[in-house]
Design a protein around this motif. Structure first.
Motif, PDB file in Angstrom:
ATOM      1  N   GLU A 196      24.246  -2.783   0.128  1.00 48.18           N
ATOM      2  CA  GLU A 196      23.238  -2.672   1.172  1.00 48.18           C
ATOM      3  C   GLU A 196      22.759  -1.226   1.289  1.00 48.18           C
ATOM      4  O   GLU A 196      23.483  -0.281   0.972  1.00 48.18           O
ATOM      5  N   ARG A 197      21.534  -1.069   1.775  1.00 43.46           N
ATOM      6  CA  ARG A 197      21.023   0.274   2.052  1.00 43.46           C
ATOM      7  C   ARG A 197      21.767   0.819   3.266  1.00 43.46           C
ATOM      8  O   ARG A 197      21.860   0.147   4.303  1.00 43.46           O
ATOM      9  N   GLU A 198      22.299   2.036   3.133  1.00 41.38           N
ATOM     10  CA  GLU A 198      23.128   2.590   4.205  1.00 41.38           C
ATOM     11  C   GLU A 198      22.583   3.923   4.696  1.00 41.38           C
ATOM     12  O   GLU A 198      21.952   4.685   3.949  1.00 41.38           O
ATOM     13  N   VAL A 204      20.083   5.295  -5.088  1.00 39.57           N
ATOM     14  CA  VAL A 204      18.697   5.680  -4.831  1.00 39.57           C
ATOM     15  C   VAL A 204      18.626   6.131  -3.380  1.00 39.57           C
ATOM     16  O   VAL A 204      19.069   5.403  -2.484  1.00 39.57           O
ATOM     17  N   TYR A 205      18.093   7.318  -3.186  1.00 43.19           N
ATOM     18  CA  TYR A 205      17.993   7.897  -1.849  1.00 43.19           C
ATOM     19  C   TYR A 205      16.567   7.758  -1.336  1.00 43.19           C
ATOM     20  O   TYR A 205      15.606   8.105  -2.037  1.00 43.19           O
ATOM     21  N   TYR A 206      16.447   7.268  -0.110  1.00 46.51           N
ATOM     22  CA  TYR A 206      15.154   7.041   0.523  1.00 46.51           C
ATOM     23  C   TYR A 206      15.064   7.874   1.800  1.00 46.51           C
ATOM     24  O   TYR A 206      16.032   7.947   2.559  1.00 46.51           O
ATOM     25  N   CYS A 207      13.885   8.433   2.053  1.00 44.06           N
ATOM     26  CA  CYS A 207      13.643   9.008   3.368  1.00 44.06           C
ATOM     27  C   CYS A 207      12.769   8.035   4.150  1.00 44.06           C
ATOM     28  O   CYS A 207      11.998   7.250   3.570  1.00 44.06           O
ATOM     29  N   ALA A 208      12.920   8.100   5.466  1.00 43.54           N
ATOM     30  CA  ALA A 208      12.240   7.139   6.322  1.00 43.54           C
ATOM     31  C   ALA A 208      11.837   7.777   7.637  1.00 43.54           C
ATOM     32  O   ALA A 208      12.503   8.708   8.113  1.00 43.54           O
ATOM     33  N   ARG A 209      10.788   7.261   8.209  1.00 45.77           N
ATOM     34  CA  ARG A 209      10.256   7.752   9.479  1.00 45.77           C
ATOM     35  C   ARG A 209      10.461   6.698  10.555  1.00 45.77           C
ATOM     36  O   ARG A 209      10.159   5.521  10.343  1.00 45.77           O
ATOM     37  N   GLY A 210      10.947   7.163  11.713  1.00 51.25           N
ATOM     38  CA  GLY A 210      11.125   6.265  12.833  1.00 51.25           C
ATOM     39  C   GLY A 210      10.842   6.960  14.144  1.00 51.25           C
ATOM     40  O   GLY A 210      10.651   8.180  14.183  1.00 51.25           O
ATOM     41  N   ARG A 260      18.496   0.776   9.679  1.00 42.23           N
ATOM     42  CA  ARG A 260      17.298   0.834   8.832  1.00 42.23           C
ATOM     43  C   ARG A 260      16.136   0.043   9.422  1.00 42.23           C
ATOM     44  O   ARG A 260      14.972   0.373   9.170  1.00 42.23           O
ATOM     45  N   ASN A 261      16.429  -0.980  10.210  1.00 43.28           N
ATOM     46  CA  ASN A 261      15.344  -1.781  10.795  1.00 43.28           C
ATOM     47  C   ASN A 261      14.545  -1.016  11.854  1.00 43.28           C
ATOM     48  O   ASN A 261      13.476  -1.474  12.270  1.00 43.28           O
ATOM     49  N   TYR A 321      13.273   1.879  11.312  1.00 44.84           N
ATOM     50  CA  TYR A 321      12.377   2.783  10.594  1.00 44.84           C
ATOM     51  C   TYR A 321      11.210   1.993  10.014  1.00 44.84           C
ATOM     52  O   TYR A 321      11.400   0.935   9.407  1.00 44.84           O
ATOM     53  N   PHE A 322       9.996   2.515  10.233  1.00 45.80           N
ATOM     54  CA  PHE A 322       8.813   1.738   9.895  1.00 45.80           C
ATOM     55  C   PHE A 322       8.030   2.287   8.713  1.00 45.80           C
ATOM     56  O   PHE A 322       7.042   1.677   8.288  1.00 45.80           O
ATOM     57  N   SER A 323       8.465   3.417   8.184  1.00 46.14           N
ATOM     58  CA  SER A 323       7.748   3.986   7.042  1.00 46.14           C
ATOM     59  C   SER A 323       8.766   4.586   6.093  1.00 46.14           C
ATOM     60  O   SER A 323       9.625   5.361   6.523  1.00 46.14           O
ATOM     61  N   TRP A 324       8.647   4.243   4.809  1.00 47.77           N
ATOM     62  CA  TRP A 324       9.654   4.647   3.824  1.00 47.77           C
ATOM     63  C   TRP A 324       9.018   5.338   2.630  1.00 47.77           C
ATOM     64  O   TRP A 324       7.918   4.952   2.187  1.00 47.77           O
ATOM     65  N   GLY A 325       9.730   6.310   2.095  1.00 50.21           N
ATOM     66  CA  GLY A 325       9.332   6.904   0.823  1.00 50.21           C
ATOM     67  C   GLY A 325       9.740   5.999  -0.323  1.00 50.21           C
ATOM     68  O   GLY A 325      10.409   4.981  -0.131  1.00 50.21           O
ATOM     69  N   GLN A 326       9.391   6.394  -1.537  1.00 57.23           N
ATOM     70  CA  GLN A 326       9.596   5.518  -2.691  1.00 57.23           C
ATOM     71  C   GLN A 326      11.012   5.595  -3.264  1.00 57.23           C
ATOM     72  O   GLN A 326      11.377   4.744  -4.062  1.00 57.23           O
ATOM     73  N   GLY A 327      11.800   6.558  -2.861  1.00 55.10           N
ATOM     74  CA  GLY A 327      13.166   6.677  -3.356  1.00 55.10           C
ATOM     75  C   GLY A 327      13.283   7.610  -4.535  1.00 55.10           C
ATOM     76  O   GLY A 327      12.370   7.726  -5.359  1.00 55.10           O
ATOM     77  N   THR A 328      14.426   8.278  -4.612  1.00 57.65           N
ATOM     78  CA  THR A 328      14.726   9.153  -5.745  1.00 57.65           C
ATOM     79  C   THR A 328      16.181   8.911  -6.153  1.00 57.65           C
ATOM     80  O   THR A 328      17.062   8.829  -5.310  1.00 57.65           O
TER      81      THR A 328
END
Length: 121
Positions: free
Chosen positions: A43-45, A92-98, A105-106, A108-115
């Motif tokens: 799961e994404r953590e 894979v690391y994601y940044c997110a805006r909330g 994670r729910n 957060y409404f905007s996510w980057g593409q991951g690295t």
């Protein structure tokens, strides 16, 4: 309006990487910005969170003392400095805006593409 994550790569155990999350179309200062990660089959953590008001940072127990989240308003960018990396940090690391101070994670409404970060010898 988007988030652009970068800085991933291959590193040996014990090494360091710095991830960047750059915003376009909005100002990071107005939001909570978090890093999450997702390893294969998992799961994404939550990893870390920052905002301007206090408390201003929060970390998952698994990265506390090794990772540091920070932000540069002039660059409209949030950074994740990762030290003493372990193989279990591979993901894979994601940044997110909330808009909330949240580890979920729910929220957060905007996510980057991951690295992709790979820690291996």
């Amino acid at each position: 309006v988007q988030l652009q994550a970068s800085g991933g790569g291959l590193v040996q155990p014990g090494g360091s990487l710095r991830l960047s999350c750059t915003a376009s179309g909005f100002t990071l200062d107005r939001y909570a910005i978090a890093w999450f990660r997702q390893a294969p089959g998992k799961e994404r953590e939550f990893v870390a969170l920052t905002r301007w008001s206090r408390p201003s940072t929060l970390y998952a127990d698994s990265v506390k003392g090794r990772f540091t989240i920070s932000r540069d308003s002039a660059e409209n960018t949030v950074f994740l400095q990762m030290n003493s990396l372990k193989p279990e940090d591979t993901a894979v690391y994601y940044c997110a805006r909330g808009s909330q101070w949240s580890q979920h994670r729910n929220d957060y409404f905007s996510w980057g593409q991951g690295t992709l970060v790979t820690v291996s010898s």
